[in-house]
Motif scaffolding. Sequence first.
Motif, short mmCIF file in Angstrom:
data_model
loop_
_atom_site.label_atom_id
_atom_site.label_comp_id
_atom_site.label_asym_id
_atom_site.label_seq_id
_atom_site.Cartn_x
_atom_site.Cartn_y
_atom_site.Cartn_z
N ASN A 29 -8.29 -1.91 -2.40
CA ASN A 29 -9.66 -1.67 -1.97
C ASN A 29 -10.29 -2.97 -1.47
OD1 ASN A 29 -10.71 -2.96 -4.39
ND2 ASN A 29 -9.92 -1.15 -5.43
N GLY A 47 -9.59 1.89 -6.21
CA GLY A 47 -8.20 2.35 -6.15
C GLY A 47 -7.33 2.34 -7.38
N GLN A 82 -2.75 1.71 -3.75
CA GLN A 82 -3.87 1.51 -2.82
C GLN A 82 -4.52 0.16 -3.09
OE1 GLN A 82 -6.43 4.85 -3.65
NE2 GLN A 82 -5.32 6.12 -2.18
N SER A 100 -9.12 1.68 0.23
CA SER A 100 -9.46 2.97 -0.37
C SER A 100 -10.92 2.89 -0.79
CB SER A 100 -8.57 3.25 -1.55
OG SER A 100 -8.81 2.29 -2.55
N ARG A 143 0.80 -1.23 0.00
CA ARG A 143 0.00 0.00 0.00
C ARG A 143 0.83 1.27 0.00
NH1 ARG A 143 -2.90 1.32 3.80
NH2 ARG A 143 -1.84 0.08 5.38
#
Length: 334
Positions: free
Chosen positions: A269, A333, A267, A329, A263
């Motif tokens: 998710n 992402g 990102q 996120s 990360r």
Amino acid sequence: MNVPSIAKQFGVKVSKQKKIQKGIYRIVTTDGNTFSLKRMPKQVARFRWIDQSLLRVRRKGSHLAWRNPQTPEGHKPHAISPKGELFVLTPWISGRKPSPHSLKDMQACGIALARFHKAGRANLMGTFDNSEIGTWYSTFSSWERSIKNKISKAKKNRYSLPISQFIKKNGPEIIGYSISAKTLLQNSGYYTFRRNPRHMKVLCHGDGGPSNFILNDKGTYLIDFETLHVNLRAYDLYRVIYNSCKDYEWDFSIAAAILDGYRQVSQLNMDDYKLIRVWLRFPFSTYLVLSSFKRFPLTQSRLQWALKSERRIGPFLKKLDKYAVRNSSKNAGH
Ligand SMILES: Nc1ncnc2c1ncn2[C@@H]1O[C@H](COP(=O)(O)OP(=O)(O)O)[C@@H](O)[C@H]1O
Ligand SMILES: [Mg+2]
């Protein structure tokens, strides 16, 4: 196997050679350079795809142990042995293996994996892309069939008595985990991403883990690319988590460090975590032992090790869910 004659095809002279394992040699050349000479059990077309993909990824700055076409010995993609087997010559990366005991090492692996994915993402055009995105369900089904087969054999006492008894007794529990994995798959969004994978589709290493990363002061290198293919990135994350946690009692902090590292670059998710969970829930360790694969002989102690693993994965996944809630996120992402 005649190592010097295969090395000669790359234009190098061997002064020292050491067998690392079957089909893998560490060689030192007469001008003092160190390489790995490895047999690649692949078809030429697949090999070319691997080679071209890796050269592109490296141009974007990923650290990889792969040939450098700008050097004389890296000019030729592969050699062919008298038996018709394909060999590659790769610079030997000096350094150390990451240790799952070190969260810093695990984080470094996560960072390297994310960079590899990022570098490989732009290069997925073309129809011949070795994608395994569509095969998840059929893979689980075929593994489940194989497990069921072994259970029927146990019912006929085809194994030694303790092994047959063990498999008969624990068969339903194992099949239960497999069914759970398939149910998680149905509820994971997989069928949507399979059709439209967007940013989740990446070039996957395919077997990331402590023995396929090397750390040195230049960075974190990836090695061993036989399993390179295109897949959803969750598959590669699963693989690194599995390989790093399986011999370390499924300590979730190891996985957290890998994900933390990933990360830092990209990102993740909620959908990625759900897809990782699917693979972790399949009773893969038991499948390996029952199939009696090379490094997983079918012994009672191995079966016990595998079942213990499967039982630890439930609590492990609860921790993964909590981690996912804290670290997803919201927008699908990047
Ligand atoms: N280019 C390389 N640089 C440094 N170490 C290597 C290299 N190639 C192989 N090794 C060492 O040999 C081991 C086995 O090689 P690998 O390519 O990973 O084979 P396998 O496909 O059997 O996993 C690696 O874990 C690593 O320790
Ligand atoms: Mg390896």
